[in-house]
Scaffold this motif. Structure first.
Motif: not given
Length: 166
Positions: A4-12, A18-22
């Protein structure tokens, strides 16, 4: 199974966050280690000068030898070595509290102390807790420009606070 595109966008968005925090944590960790390295080198030079009578002449020799033996390494000019000594003198207890800072992570910042309870000793201690969160150039600038520890602490805290806002 359909994505589901909306769910994928949230996941992205979660993954990017998480990448930026790390990445931010890694940069802060490297910075803290660099600040501690500079402090430690300042301490080592200071001790040799006091205990073995080495004069100021050791600084140009040390700078030249580090450059000759490690040409890819930057930051060890005569001027910066003198700054390391000064940094050590400004924060002589940093080495003793550094292991606790690493273990505590950011917990020490979350307990504000009323200004009325601050004195030169605990301001110095608080400064030594915070200096590893600032880049080397910021620390040197604050040592050179803010002689008063109360004022320096205010600038350090504001720099950290504003840096987190952006």
């Amino acid at each position: 199974m359909k994505i589901v595109k909306r769910e994928y966008q949230k996941f992205l968005v979660q993954i990017k966050s998480r990448i930026q925090t790390s990445q931010t944590k890694a940069v802060l960790s490297v910075n803290a280690e660099l600040i501690y390295l500079y402090w430690d080198i300042g301490q080592m030079i200071e001790k040799r000068q006091k205990n073995e009578g080495w004069g100021a002449g050791v600084i140009p020799n040390l700078s030249k030898d580090i450059h000759n033996e490690m040409p890819e390494i930057k930051g060890f000019s005569k001027r910066n070595l003198k700054r390391m000594i000064r940094f050590f003198r400004e924060y002589p207890n940093l080495g003793a509290i550094m292991p606790r800072l690493v273990a505590q992570k950011d917990n020490f910042e979350k307990v504000p102390q009323p200004v009325a309870q601050l004195n030169e000793s605990n301001i110095s201690f608080k400064l030594q807790q915070l200096v590893t969160k600032l880049p080397w150039g910021h620390n040197i600038l604050l040592i050179e420009k803010a002689k008063n520890l109360f004022i320096r602490l205010w600038y350090v805290q504001k720099t950290i606070e504003i840096g987190r806002a952006h």
